[in-house]
Design an enzyme around this catalytic site. Structure first.
Site, PDB file in Angstrom:
ATOM      1  N   GLY A 113       0.910   2.134   3.767  1.00  0.00           N
ATOM      2  CA  GLY A 113       2.178   2.637   3.214  1.00  0.00           C
ATOM      3  C   GLY A 113       2.090   4.124   2.911  1.00  0.00           C
ATOM      4  N   SER A 114       0.995   4.521   2.287  1.00  0.00           N
ATOM      5  CA  SER A 114       0.837   5.938   1.924  1.00  0.00           C
ATOM      6  C   SER A 114       0.695   6.810   3.157  1.00  0.00           C
ATOM      7  CB  SER A 114      -0.395   6.126   1.031  1.00  0.00           C
ATOM      8  OG  SER A 114      -0.282   5.317  -0.105  1.00  0.00           O
ATOM      9  N   ASP A 137      -6.540  -4.841   0.327  1.00  0.00           N
ATOM     10  CA  ASP A 137      -5.901  -5.765   1.282  1.00  0.00           C
ATOM     11  C   ASP A 137      -6.532  -5.673   2.677  1.00  0.00           C
ATOM     12  OD1 ASP A 137      -4.246  -6.108  -0.882  1.00  0.00           O
ATOM     13  OD2 ASP A 137      -2.579  -4.951  -0.059  1.00  0.00           O
TER      14      ASP A 137
HETATM   15  O1  F6P Z   1      -1.884  -3.464  -2.185  1.00  0.00           O
HETATM   16  C1  F6P Z   1      -2.788  -3.713  -3.188  1.00  0.00           C
HETATM   17  C2  F6P Z   1      -2.287  -4.783  -4.126  1.00  0.00           C
HETATM   18  O2  F6P Z   1      -3.285  -5.005  -5.090  1.00  0.00           O
HETATM   19  C3  F6P Z   1      -1.862  -6.072  -3.462  1.00  0.00           C
HETATM   20  O3  F6P Z   1      -2.927  -6.879  -3.095  1.00  0.00           O
HETATM   21  C4  F6P Z   1      -0.974  -6.653  -4.530  1.00  0.00           C
HETATM   22  O4  F6P Z   1      -0.022  -7.534  -3.994  1.00  0.00           O
HETATM   23  C5  F6P Z   1      -0.289  -5.433  -5.080  1.00  0.00           C
HETATM   24  O5  F6P Z   1      -1.130  -4.326  -4.795  1.00  0.00           O
HETATM   25  C6  F6P Z   1      -0.019  -5.508  -6.557  1.00  0.00           C
HETATM   26  O6  F6P Z   1       0.693  -4.372  -6.907  1.00  0.00           O
HETATM   27  P1  F6P Z   1       0.938  -3.914  -8.394  1.00  0.00           P
HETATM   28  O7  F6P Z   1      -0.199  -3.030  -8.764  1.00  0.00           O
HETATM   29  O8  F6P Z   1       2.236  -3.186  -8.301  1.00  0.00           O
HETATM   30  O9  F6P Z   1       0.994  -5.125  -9.263  1.00  0.00           O
END
Ligand code: F6P
Length: 360
Positions: A113-114, A137
């Site tokens: 994404g970044s 991920d």
């Molecule tokens: O992309 C990394 C991640 O930890 C995912 O595995 C998870 O779904 C999401 O970020 C959680 O995001 P947040 O920090 O917004 O709760």
């Protein structure tokens, strides 16, 4: 010649273990070339907010501290969840920030994404950017490993080890819900390492009956306990995503599939008592493993080497044990890399007797 004198570094997206080790590698390699390094605070926000936020990083004030060995991001990070202005307006803010600080180049440590967002900000400008992939991920395209993935696997594997012991004491089937968004890499790698009995990931169709058959098989073999790993992005049998919360722009933050599974198993097969552990953000904050620290060092050094050679608009990556780079447009075009149901990992999991869904 690159004619670089000053570079910026920022960490963007969800944090993970190993980010600070990347920063160290960049600070050290750049300092050796006589470059200044500006650490941008809170992801791209430090450059796009009205007040610019940064800190000059040196070997003395950053590398020689314990920070490089710790998880989290010393610089702070920004995940989605902030309402953005139009791409054009954000690009202008970004460009203005880079110019105001006099940065000759930028190292962006982020996930897919970044890479997408920042490469869009840089498009059509003279900003030289090199990306370094990081995410628990492990879904950043073109690289086999992203910084932070191995450390997150370690946290999940340790959790499976602990759960196996208490599962045995209480004759239970314990369910572990892990992160990963739409990718099952984290679930599958840690289930394999932890010797789980079942691993359900978004990429492979499954049935509750399939899970029950596996539990029956375990019972028949004389074992009184089982471990089920489930990826947060798995859908229910009806094809629904479950979400625990929403971020500031209304996108779902996954969560709850473990509880769903538990309820379904209790309803349809009561032989094992079930309990659910949702690991949550602890997966992002484990101690960086030696593998992640090593990859962080290789990636950080490579990013600086590329800039020194005048190469940019690319992302460093890990392939077949070597560090190389790919153009950012190829990375962006490729999109998120999901777990391949035919991969060695899934096949090995099946071969050792794990139920991983219906792969055929
Ligand atoms: O992309 C990394 C991640 O930890 C995912 O595995 C998870 O779904 C999401 O970020 C959680 O995001 P947040 O920090 O917004 O709760």
């Amino acid at each position: 010649m690159s004619q670089i004198k000053k570079i910026g570094i920022l960490t963007s997206g969800g944090d993970c273990a190993g980010l600070n080790a990347v920063i160290r590698a960049v600070v050290n390699s750049a300092s050796k070339l006589g470059w200044e390094v500006y650490g941008i605070k809170d992801g791209t926000n430090g450059l796009t907010d009205d007040t610019l936020r940064y800190e000059v990083l040196t070997v003395h004030n950053y590398s020689d501290t314990p920070w490089p060995r710790l998880s989290g991001s010393y610089l702070g990070s920004s995940n989605q969840g902030v309402k953005m202005e139009s791409l054009e307006a954000m690009s202008q803010r970004f460009h203005r920030g880079v110019k105001a600080l006099g940065l000759d180049a930028l190292v962006v440590v982020g996930g897919d994404g970044s890479m997408n967002i920042v490469s869009n900000y840089c498009k059509g400008t003279d900003i030289r950017m090199v990306g370094v992939p990081k995410t628990i991920d492990n879904d950043t395209p073109l690289t086999e490993f992203s910084v932070g993935f191995d450390s997150a696997c370690q946290v999940c594997t340790t959790a499976i080890d602990s759960l196996s012991l208490t599962a045995r004491s209480h004759s239970r089937a314990l369910i572990l819900e892990v992160m990963g968004r739409d990718a099952g890499h984290l679930a599958m790698h840690s289930a394999l390492a932890g010797n789980a009995d079942v691993c359900l990931v978004p990429e492979v169709p499954y049935s509750i009956d399939g899970v029950i058959n596996k539990l029956k098989e375990i019972k028949k073999s004389g074992r009184n306990h089982a471990i089920i790993v489930v990826s947060e992005g798995l859908k229910t049998e009806n094809g629904e995503h479950l979400s625990a919360a929403k971020n500031k722009v209304g996108e779902a933050v996954y969560g709850g599939i473990g509880q769903y599974l538990s309820a379904e198993l209790n309803k349809r097969y009561g032989e094992f008592q079930t309990r659910v552990t949702t690991l949550g953000h602890v997966q992002r904050a484990g101690e960086p493993t030696s593998f992640d620290r090593k990859v962080a060092a290789l990636f950080g050094a490579k990013a600086v080497e590329l800039l020194a050679k005048g190469e940019h608009n690319c992302m460093v990556l890990w392939k077949n044990g070597h560090v190389s780079a790919a153009p950012l447009n190829e990375v962006v075009k490729e999109g998120t890399t999901l777990l391949n149901p035919q991969s060695d990992y899934v096949r090995a999991a099946e071969a050792v007797g794990m139920y991983v869904g219906e792969t055929k």
